[in-house]
Scaffold this motif. Structure first.
Motif, PDB file in Angstrom:
ATOM      1  N   ASP A  31     -35.462  16.420   4.238  1.00 19.40           N
ATOM      2  CA  ASP A  31     -35.014  17.545   5.270  1.00 19.40           C
ATOM      3  C   ASP A  31     -33.865  18.271   5.312  1.00 19.40           C
ATOM      4  N   TYR A  32     -32.908  17.512   4.792  1.00 19.48           N
ATOM      5  CA  TYR A  32     -31.525  18.277   5.394  1.00 19.48           C
ATOM      6  C   TYR A  32     -30.660  17.664   3.590  1.00 19.48           C
ATOM      7  N   SER A  33     -29.601  18.719   3.967  1.00 20.93           N
ATOM      8  CA  SER A  33     -28.930  19.048   2.681  1.00 20.93           C
ATOM      9  C   SER A  33     -27.875  18.028   3.378  1.00 20.93           C
ATOM     10  N   ILE A  38     -24.457  15.500   7.477  1.00 24.59           N
ATOM     11  CA  ILE A  38     -23.723  15.649   8.098  1.00 24.59           C
ATOM     12  C   ILE A  38     -23.322  15.654   9.629  1.00 24.59           C
ATOM     13  N   ASP A  39     -24.102  16.920   9.764  1.00 21.19           N
ATOM     14  CA  ASP A  39     -23.927  16.630  10.891  1.00 21.19           C
ATOM     15  C   ASP A  39     -25.033  16.202  12.173  1.00 21.19           C
ATOM     16  N   HIS A  40     -25.779  16.715  11.283  1.00 14.83           N
ATOM     17  CA  HIS A  40     -26.862  15.348  12.024  1.00 14.83           C
ATOM     18  C   HIS A  40     -26.349  13.870  12.304  1.00 14.83           C
ATOM     19  N   VAL A  41     -25.224  13.496  11.108  1.00 12.39           N
ATOM     20  CA  VAL A  41     -24.777  12.778  11.622  1.00 12.39           C
ATOM     21  C   VAL A  41     -23.678  12.134  12.939  1.00 12.39           C
ATOM     22  N   ASP A  42     -23.463  13.611  13.168  1.00 15.30           N
ATOM     23  CA  ASP A  42     -22.600  13.541  13.904  1.00 15.30           C
ATOM     24  C   ASP A  42     -22.661  13.753  15.862  1.00 15.30           C
ATOM     25  N   VAL A  43     -24.717  14.437  15.722  1.00 14.92           N
ATOM     26  CA  VAL A  43     -25.122  14.802  16.655  1.00 14.92           C
ATOM     27  C   VAL A  43     -25.842  12.838  17.109  1.00 14.92           C
ATOM     28  N   SER A  59     -24.670  17.425  22.588  1.00 16.78           N
ATOM     29  CA  SER A  59     -25.035  18.044  21.514  1.00 16.78           C
ATOM     30  C   SER A  59     -26.834  17.657  20.873  1.00 16.78           C
ATOM     31  N   ALA A  60     -27.280  16.183  22.179  1.00 13.37           N
ATOM     32  CA  ALA A  60     -28.544  15.780  21.770  1.00 13.37           C
ATOM     33  C   ALA A  60     -29.307  17.024  21.354  1.00 13.37           C
ATOM     34  N   ASP A  61     -29.564  18.079  22.252  1.00 17.50           N
ATOM     35  CA  ASP A  61     -30.443  19.525  21.576  1.00 17.50           C
ATOM     36  C   ASP A  61     -30.032  19.975  20.883  1.00 17.50           C
ATOM     37  N   ARG A  62     -28.747  19.666  19.682  1.00 20.34           N
ATOM     38  CA  ARG A  62     -28.404  20.624  18.790  1.00 20.34           C
ATOM     39  C   ARG A  62     -28.881  20.375  17.835  1.00 20.34           C
ATOM     40  N   GLU A  63     -29.689  22.035  17.053  1.00 16.06           N
ATOM     41  CA  GLU A  63     -30.461  20.793  15.754  1.00 16.06           C
ATOM     42  C   GLU A  63     -29.576  21.353  14.632  1.00 16.06           C
ATOM     43  N   PRO A  64     -29.354  19.697  13.705  1.00 17.93           N
ATOM     44  CA  PRO A  64     -27.966  19.538  12.447  1.00 17.93           C
ATOM     45  C   PRO A  64     -28.511  20.907  11.738  1.00 17.93           C
TER      46      PRO A  64
END
Length: 185
Positions: A31-33, A38-43, A59-64
């Motif tokens: 599902d991720y590039s 990387i943004d998912h890891v940050d979240v 950030s838990a509500d942010r879509e990576p």
């Protein structure tokens, strides 16, 4: 209690070697590039730090998305990963339970193991996607395997992982970990 700092440190090293030109590349996490992951890891780092500290994370509500990576993202994500390791270094973080919403309440020791799994597996994903060695710390991989071998087949949200991939019983432990989570080593 598990020391997450060595796995977090290795993730920081992997991220330091990611060229911005690779952010749109695919990863084994379908599902991720690279940039999205990387943004998912940050979240994850920010969210699970907040969980350990019993605080709320916006950030838990942010879509990576790679679009969330601002200039200097390596330093920001590294800071969040260091904070993650430090937060779970407190024995109190592993006590009790936490409801993350939607009725999903787990013991904090399970959340800590999920946190480790996120770092180990996504570290492997990013290393594979960018042609770098994953080289996750042996103890982290062993603790991650102990967790995923029992948790993933019985997970409360099974759609988070693909179907397990078969690997030989004597495959390297990291290959067995990622195979359980639906990746082909």
């Amino acid at each position: 209690m598990i020391d997450l700092k060595p796995a977090c440190h290795r993730m920081i090293e992997i991220l330091a070697g990611v060229d911005d030109a690779r952010l749109a590349d695919p990863t084994p996490c379908a599902d991720y590039s690279v940039g999205d992951l990387i943004d998912h890891v940050d979240v994850v780092a920010d969210g699970f730090t907040a969980l350990a500290l019993r605080k709320y994370s916006e950030s838990a509500d942010r879509e990576p998305s790679a679009a969330n990576l601002a200039p200097g993202w390596r330093d920001v994500v590294a800071e969040h990963l260091r904070a993650l390791g430090a937060a779970w270094d407190d024995p109190a973080a592993w006590e009790g339970g936490t409801d993350v919403g939607g009725g999903l309440e787990l013991a904090n020791d399970v959340w800590g193991k999920i946190t480790l799994t996120e770092i180990v597996v996504h570290g492997w994903d990013l290393a594979k996607a960018t042609g770098r060695p994953a080289d996750m710390p042996e103890e982290a991989v062993r603790r991650c395997f102990d967790h995923v071998a029992t948790f993933v087949p019985n997970a409360p949200v099974p759609a988070l992982w693909g179907p397990a991939v078969e690997v030989p019983a004597d495959a390297p432990l990291i290959d067995r970990v990622v195979a359980i989570t639906g990746r082909t080593p």
